[in-house]
Design a protein around this motif. Structure first.
Motif, mmCIF file in Angstrom:
data_model
loop_
_atom_site.group_PDB
_atom_site.id
_atom_site.type_symbol
_atom_site.label_atom_id
_atom_site.label_comp_id
_atom_site.label_asym_id
_atom_site.label_seq_id
_atom_site.Cartn_x
_atom_site.Cartn_y
_atom_site.Cartn_z
ATOM 1 N N LYS A 344 0.797 -1.223 0.000
ATOM 2 C CA LYS A 344 0.000 0.000 0.000
ATOM 3 C C LYS A 344 0.832 1.276 0.000
ATOM 4 C CE LYS A 344 -4.421 -1.080 1.120
ATOM 5 N NZ LYS A 344 -5.639 -0.429 1.547
ATOM 6 N N GLY A 345 2.039 1.184 0.420
ATOM 7 C CA GLY A 345 2.849 2.398 0.476
ATOM 8 C C GLY A 345 2.534 3.220 1.709
ATOM 9 N N LEU A 346 3.554 3.870 2.221
ATOM 10 C CA LEU A 346 3.388 4.742 3.388
ATOM 11 C C LEU A 346 3.102 6.129 2.851
ATOM 12 C CD1 LEU A 346 3.648 5.212 6.436
ATOM 13 C CD2 LEU A 346 6.073 5.619 6.070
ATOM 14 N N ASP A 347 1.927 6.637 3.148
ATOM 15 C CA ASP A 347 1.534 7.914 2.574
ATOM 16 C C ASP A 347 1.927 9.063 3.484
ATOM 17 O OD1 ASP A 347 0.346 10.036 1.389
ATOM 18 O OD2 ASP A 347 -1.525 9.006 0.962
ATOM 19 N N LEU A 348 2.964 9.765 3.076
ATOM 20 C CA LEU A 348 3.410 10.891 3.871
ATOM 21 C C LEU A 348 3.081 12.185 3.147
ATOM 22 C CD1 LEU A 348 6.895 9.615 5.029
ATOM 23 C CD2 LEU A 348 4.887 9.882 6.430
ATOM 24 N N SER A 349 1.989 12.187 2.396
ATOM 25 C CA SER A 349 1.714 13.385 1.583
ATOM 26 C C SER A 349 1.489 14.626 2.415
ATOM 27 C CB SER A 349 0.543 13.194 0.628
ATOM 28 O OG SER A 349 -0.087 12.001 0.808
ATOM 29 N N LEU A 350 1.339 14.420 3.709
ATOM 30 C CA LEU A 350 1.258 15.589 4.589
ATOM 31 C C LEU A 350 2.520 16.431 4.460
ATOM 32 C CD1 LEU A 350 -1.058 16.173 6.467
ATOM 33 C CD2 LEU A 350 0.351 15.422 8.363
ATOM 34 N N PHE A 351 3.622 15.732 4.228
ATOM 35 C CA PHE A 351 4.899 16.426 4.125
ATOM 36 C C PHE A 351 5.361 16.534 2.684
ATOM 37 C CE2 PHE A 351 5.239 16.209 8.571
ATOM 38 C CZ PHE A 351 4.834 14.944 8.957
ATOM 39 N N SER A 352 4.430 16.479 1.755
ATOM 40 C CA SER A 352 4.859 16.364 0.354
ATOM 41 C C SER A 352 5.688 17.558 -0.094
ATOM 42 C CB SER A 352 3.670 16.180 -0.571
ATOM 43 O OG SER A 352 2.855 17.330 -0.519
ATOM 44 N N ASP A 353 5.461 18.717 0.476
ATOM 45 C CA ASP A 353 6.277 19.861 0.055
ATOM 46 C C ASP A 353 7.739 19.630 0.389
ATOM 47 O OD1 ASP A 353 3.780 22.358 0.862
ATOM 48 O OD2 ASP A 353 4.188 21.221 -0.970
ATOM 49 N N ALA A 354 7.964 19.166 1.587
ATOM 50 C CA ALA A 354 9.345 18.897 1.993
ATOM 51 C C ALA A 354 9.958 17.825 1.113
ATOM 52 C CB ALA A 354 9.385 18.469 3.460
ATOM 53 N N PHE A 355 9.156 16.818 0.811
ATOM 54 C CA PHE A 355 9.661 15.746 -0.026
ATOM 55 C C PHE A 355 9.979 16.243 -1.426
ATOM 56 C CE2 PHE A 355 9.766 11.804 2.169
ATOM 57 C CZ PHE A 355 8.880 11.935 3.216
ATOM 58 N N ASP A 356 9.126 17.096 -1.949
ATOM 59 C CA ASP A 356 9.360 17.615 -3.290
ATOM 60 C C ASP A 356 10.708 18.322 -3.363
ATOM 61 O OD1 ASP A 356 5.967 18.580 -4.250
ATOM 62 O OD2 ASP A 356 7.045 16.677 -4.256
ATOM 63 N N GLU A 357 11.029 19.049 -2.302
ATOM 64 C CA GLU A 357 12.309 19.765 -2.283
ATOM 65 C C GLU A 357 13.473 18.807 -2.459
ATOM 66 O OE1 GLU A 357 11.098 23.173 -2.708
ATOM 67 O OE2 GLU A 357 13.231 22.985 -2.346
ATOM 68 N N PHE A 358 13.356 17.657 -1.845
ATOM 69 C CA PHE A 358 14.445 16.695 -1.938
ATOM 70 C C PHE A 358 14.326 15.799 -3.157
ATOM 71 C CE2 PHE A 358 17.029 17.404 1.619
ATOM 72 C CZ PHE A 358 16.225 17.944 2.593
ATOM 73 N N GLY A 359 13.311 15.999 -3.910
ATOM 74 C CA GLY A 359 13.140 15.151 -5.082
ATOM 75 C C GLY A 359 12.735 13.744 -4.711
ATOM 76 N N MET A 360 11.863 13.613 -3.711
ATOM 77 C CA MET A 360 11.437 12.265 -3.339
ATOM 78 C C MET A 360 9.915 12.150 -3.328
ATOM 79 S SD MET A 360 14.031 10.805 -0.556
ATOM 80 C CE MET A 360 13.748 11.951 0.747
ATOM 81 N N ASP A 361 9.465 11.000 -3.594
ATOM 82 C CA ASP A 361 8.045 10.721 -3.602
ATOM 83 C C ASP A 361 7.512 10.730 -2.178
ATOM 84 O OD1 ASP A 361 6.180 8.127 -5.334
ATOM 85 O OD2 ASP A 361 5.547 9.882 -4.194
ATOM 86 N N ALA A 362 6.322 11.306 -1.973
ATOM 87 C CA ALA A 362 5.780 11.312 -0.623
ATOM 88 C C ALA A 362 5.103 10.002 -0.266
ATOM 89 C CB ALA A 362 4.794 12.463 -0.462
ATOM 90 N N VAL A 363 4.864 9.161 -1.246
ATOM 91 C CA VAL A 363 4.334 7.838 -0.936
ATOM 92 C C VAL A 363 5.488 6.856 -1.052
ATOM 93 C CG1 VAL A 363 2.726 6.030 -1.588
ATOM 94 C CG2 VAL A 363 2.077 8.425 -1.848
ATOM 95 N N ILE A 364 5.849 6.256 0.063
ATOM 96 C CA ILE A 364 7.037 5.406 0.064
ATOM 97 C C ILE A 364 6.619 3.956 0.131
ATOM 98 C CG2 ILE A 364 9.172 4.867 1.273
ATOM 99 C CD1 ILE A 364 9.015 7.693 2.446
ATOM 100 N N TYR A 365 7.158 3.163 -0.756
ATOM 101 C CA TYR A 365 6.892 1.724 -0.752
ATOM 102 C C TYR A 365 8.055 1.028 -0.078
ATOM 103 C CZ TYR A 365 3.074 2.791 -3.795
ATOM 104 O OH TYR A 365 1.917 3.296 -4.292
ATOM 105 N N ALA A 366 7.718 0.258 0.958
ATOM 106 C CA ALA A 366 8.781 -0.392 1.719
ATOM 107 C C ALA A 366 9.353 -1.570 0.936
ATOM 108 C CB ALA A 366 8.216 -0.891 3.046
ATOM 109 N N ILE A 367 10.560 -1.940 1.282
ATOM 110 C CA ILE A 367 11.122 -3.161 0.711
ATOM 111 C C ILE A 367 11.389 -4.137 1.834
ATOM 112 C CG2 ILE A 367 12.168 -2.085 -1.298
ATOM 113 C CD1 ILE A 367 14.797 -2.025 0.164
#
Lengths: 407, 258, 230
Positions: A344-367
């Motif tokens: 399902k992915g970990l939805d951190l879209s609450l912090f999506s602005d911060a993630f965008d700055e780092f060039g990372m997706d706010a929905v993280i799929y665990a391995i």
């Protein structure tokens, strides 16, 4: 005899149920936390690497000699057909794409920015790295007459353009003349690859060739393999076949990405060490108290003919039970949580602005990696062993037999 | 043709002709297309050749700068500019041929070709961009024209860029003086019809046979740029005389630098 | 002579502190026959428990020898002593005899399991012993579910079940009421007669002393009386 040892050990733990459960839970919870962190951090890193491979470098990129230092149109890979025939027949290769690149300028009535103009074949990119998966707004298409452009989302934001907005692309063509073309924004990409999101303008290869007056030749070939363990091998092979070209792996192009993997491994090691300490301290505490409480009990057992080594084994088995059960539950919860986040992915879209700055997706799929569980198991095993050594010494020194006589 | 007509017929005819002259014939001015109007404007602005002395005053938010220069142009595809003043910029020269532009900077003794990335940078600190100087002929090719209205002594022509045209404007509205076929006010809009820029041409003067606006005022309309302006004044102009081709070569950049 | 256990010149000195020396036993000499029913008595602090510990190999003598059934016990290593305790000596302590986490049956079988006997053998012997001691209905219970008397009987059962040659009982009746104590002593007497196990008690319970056939009195670490009555 072993059965008896286990029976006494298990019965002793059950007798002190609360205490045993507390320690087991301590170990289980800290392991669960460790696995969750590892899986998610690992997922983040792999996503970034994957993203770069899919949208940009592939596992291997082929450039003309000197291109990376001076990315000029004059440095084109020319014997494309020959390279393609190699790639088509290579069993390791899953897909490859050809791209024409040039630095240029994009302008609207309000703003202009330096950009990287990339001529691509959308169908090929779709099969290759599923670039369409990164479409954020609009469509994965250049429109009916190839007059469309797909740009990075940060670029779109800076230019204040929408789908359908007109942009003027200018660049120096192969004759050194400044050439311009008018395009409409048909799609916006979010690749989490900062270089692309901030600078890229994708257009149809045909249009790029017109704009840049390049008939044949490409700036880059990006190759994706079935299995990333075969990357070095293919690189060697291609280098021997085409010694005049620059053939580079993704980690050579983006060493920072490899660094983040290395950092992740280091982080996992430190976190495992922390868990190890937690487990060791927990077991140590419980076992020390439990051993000291039972001095008379052990004394009587020794008196009636139990050897000290057998008493020692009982204590070891007790601590291993605590460790392994804790490890078992921790692994179970951990695996369950990671599987959930993998799907399902970990939805951190609450912090999506911060993630965008780092060039990372706010929905993280665990391995999930078996190494997580194996390392944890080894750490806990060591912890149980080491943590019980001191209580055993204390036991031996306390002369249990003397304890009998203390009424 | 007029045999057999009585006096009253002649009167009637005269009346008809008068009527036609007063009302109908002026209407035929509409028959003059927007394209024709713009073509006239272009040829008036550019002439076959032109040699001009110009001064440019750039008003920024904090400071005002003045520059003096001399320009040589041939049609609308070749032009050469020498900066004369101020001293620190004196000797800088520009050459434009078709869509390419070169600059010579005496301080570093180097000729640079203006690359695409610099095209949209301001020219010599003004509110004009390099691109503006290069694309003076684009009105002819890149736009479809439509006459919007006739107001007093002016035509209002709307220019819309063609689909293929590599211009950033969504729309240009040009006021053209009927008297001189010169631009009066030109409004530049972006795609969303927001006014970005206003160019005002005033003080038309005769130069030989030609009339030319001697004051060009460029007013940026974007909110953050309000208050800035660039004013170009033409002090001296000679049109349609022969100019040596040597001005329009790269060698000229250095040779005529001083 | 049927000497089963010989105690020669046994002495034990404690040094609880660097300065302080306590002499618990002084030159003890005793002979005990096979199948004897012996009691060591004397006031508290007379050294009864110490002597018992030395005989059982739980403590080292400072001087002298203990010979059990022809084997010298003093001077053996911890591991060897452990084996002897397991195979030849049974212990019954005053209290806390049983392993609290194991059931009665498991407790009784414990020593036999240490000896490596098969489960079948353990089952048979356990049943035999518990029936004799009248505790066969308690097999599944845990020690904390038993009364004091029951616990002691289980302790005796455990001690006997492993067929030791010698049983050492330190104040086994001290925590029991007279009726239960009487009952326990009768059982032990029966065991002594039927199984032929040598039993040495340390006690100052007159009941125990009355039952004994060989009575040894200690005072201040020395034997002051050594009588055989039966």
């Amino acid at each position: 005899m072993f059965r008896l040892t286990c029976r006494v050990a298990w019965a002793s733990l059950v007798r002190r149920r609360t205490r045993s459960i507390v320690v087991v839970m301590m170990i289980a919870v800290s392991l669960w936390g460790l696995f969750t962190m590892e899986g998610i951090y690992g997922g983040m890193t792999e996503q970034m690497i994957n993203s770069a491979i899919r949208s940009d470098s592939g596992h291997i990129s082929i450039f003309a000699e000197g291109y990376r230092l001076d990315p000029d149109l004059s440095r084109q890979v020319n014997n494309v057909a020959k390279i393609e025939s190699q790639l088509v027949h290579a069993p390791h290769v899953s897909s490859y794409v050809k791209r024409l690149k040039q630095d240029g300028l994009v302008a609207t009535a309000h703003y202009s920015r330096g950009v990287s103009i990339i001529g691509v074949n959308l169908l090929a990119e779709e099969k290759h790295g599923k670039l369409q998966g990164y479409i954020f707004k609009g469509e994965f298409s250049f429109g009916r007459k190839d007059r469309g452009a797909i740009i990075g989302f940060k670029l779109a934001r800076k230019l204040h353009v929408r789908i359908g907005s007109k942009i003027i692309l200018s660049a120096q063509d192969s004759h050194g003349e400044v050439s311009s073309v008018s395009l409409r924004v048909t799609g916006v990409l979010k690749t989490y690859n900062m270089a692309l999101d901030e600078n890229a303008v994708f257009l149809a290869e045909k249009k790029a060739r017109e704009l840049l007056a390049v008939e044949e030749g490409v700036s880059q070939l990006a190759i994706i393999l079935h299995n990333d363990s075969q990357v070095a091998e293919l690189q060697q092979k291609l280098r021997s076949l085409f010694p005049s070209l620059e053939i580079l792996r993704w980690d050579e192009l983006y060493p920072a990405l490899l660094q983040s993997r290395v950092m992740m491994d280091g982080f996992n090691l430190i976190a495992s060490l922390l868990v190890f300490c937690v487990a060791a301290l927990g077991i140590f505490g419980v076992m020390l108290v439990s051993v000291l409480e039972r001095l008379r009990e052990f004394g009587i057992m020794l008196a009636i003919g139990t050897r000290f080594s057998q008493i020692r084994n009982i204590v070891f088995v007790e601590s291993f039970f605590l460790g392994f059960i804790g490890c078992g539950f921790g692994s179970l919860f951990g695996a369950g949580t990671l599987y959930f986040f993998k799907v399902k992915g970990l939805d951190l879209s609450l912090f999506s602005d911060a993630f965008d700055e780092f060039g990372m997706d706010a929905v993280i799929y665990a391995i999930i990696r078996p190494s997580y569980f194996i390392t944890a198991f080894v750490a806990v095993s060591f912890a149980t062993f080491l943590s019980v050594l001191i209580p055993l010494r204390v036991l031996k020194k306390s002369k249990p037999i003397e304890a009998i006589n203390q009424v | 043709m007029f045999f057999g007509y009585t006096k009253s017929h002649v009167q009637a005819e005269l009346f008809c002709i008068a009527f036609l002259l007063t009302f109908v014939f002026p209407l035929s001015a509409f028959a003059e297309t927007a394209v024709e109007i713009i073509n006239k404007v272009q040829s008036n602005l550019n002439g076959k050749t032109a040699v001009m002395n110009l001064s440019m005053v750039v008003k920024g938010k904090r400071a005002t700068r003045t520059m003096k220069m001399k320009s040589y142009s041939c049609g609308d595809d070749k032009s050469f500019i020498q900066i004369l003043y101020p001293g620190k910029d004196r000797g800088i020269t520009f050459l434009k041929i078709d869509n390419s532009m070169w600059q010579y900077v005496p301080r570093i003794e180097k000729i640079i070709k203006i690359p695409a990335s610099m095209m949209l940078q301001s020219w010599m600190g003004s509110d004009f961009t390099n691109d503006d100087l290069v694309k003076t002929n684009s009105l002819t090719d890149d736009y479809t024209k439509q006459l919007l209205a006739e107001i007093d002594q002016e035509y209002q022509v709307e220019l819309l860029p063609t689909e293929e045209a590599a211009v950033v404007w969504g729309r240009i509205v040009m006021g053209v003086s009927k008297q001189f076929y010169l631009p009066t006010t030109v409004l530049y809009y972006d795609e969303d019809d927001t006014l970005i820029r206003k160019m005002i041409y005033t003080d038309v003067q005769p130069f030989g046979e030609k009339y030319y606006p001697t004051k060009w005022l460029m007013l940026p309309q974007e909110p953050e740029k309000i208050g800035k302006e660039t004013m170009v004044e033409i002090s001296n102009a000679v049109f349609d005389e022969d100019i040596s081709e040597s001005y329009f070569t790269k060698r000229a950049l250095k040779r005529y630098s001083n | 002579m049927n000497t089963f256990l010989t105690i020669k010149h046994i002495g034990k000195t404690f040094q609880p502190d660097k300065e302080v020396e306590v002499v618990a036993l002084r030159d003890i000499n005793l002979d005990i026959e096979r199948g004897a029913f012996v009691v060591l008595s004397g006031p508290s602090g007379s050294g009864k428990t110490t002597l018992l510990n030395i005989i059982g190999g739980l403590d080292d003598a400072t001087a002298g020898e203990v010979i059990l059934d022809g084997k010298l016990l003093t001077g053996l290593s911890e591991v060897e002593l452990s084996g002897i305790r397991r195979d030849h000596i049974g212990f019954v302590f005053q209290a806390y005899n049983l392993i609290p986490v194991l059931t009665v049956k498991e407790n009784i079988e414990y020593i036999m399991k240490l000896q490596g006997r098969s489960q079948q053998e353990c089952d048979v012997r356990c049943l035999e012993v518990t029936q004799k001691l009248d505790i066969d209905m308690l097999l599944g219970k845990l020690p904390n579910q038993l009364s004091g008397g029951q616990q002691q009987r289980v302790a005796v059962a455990r001690a006997v079940a492993a067929t030791p040659k010698l049983i050492l009982a330190d104040e086994p009746t001290a925590n029991l009421d007279s009726k239960t104590a009487e009952s326990l002593m009768n059982l032990m007497q029966r065991l002594n007669e039927e199984e032929g196990v040598t039993i040495i008690f340390s006690s100052h319970d007159p009941l125990v002393i009355a039952k004994a056939k060989h009575s040894i009195i200690l005072k201040d670490g020395k034997v002051i009386a050594d009588e055989r009555t039966g």
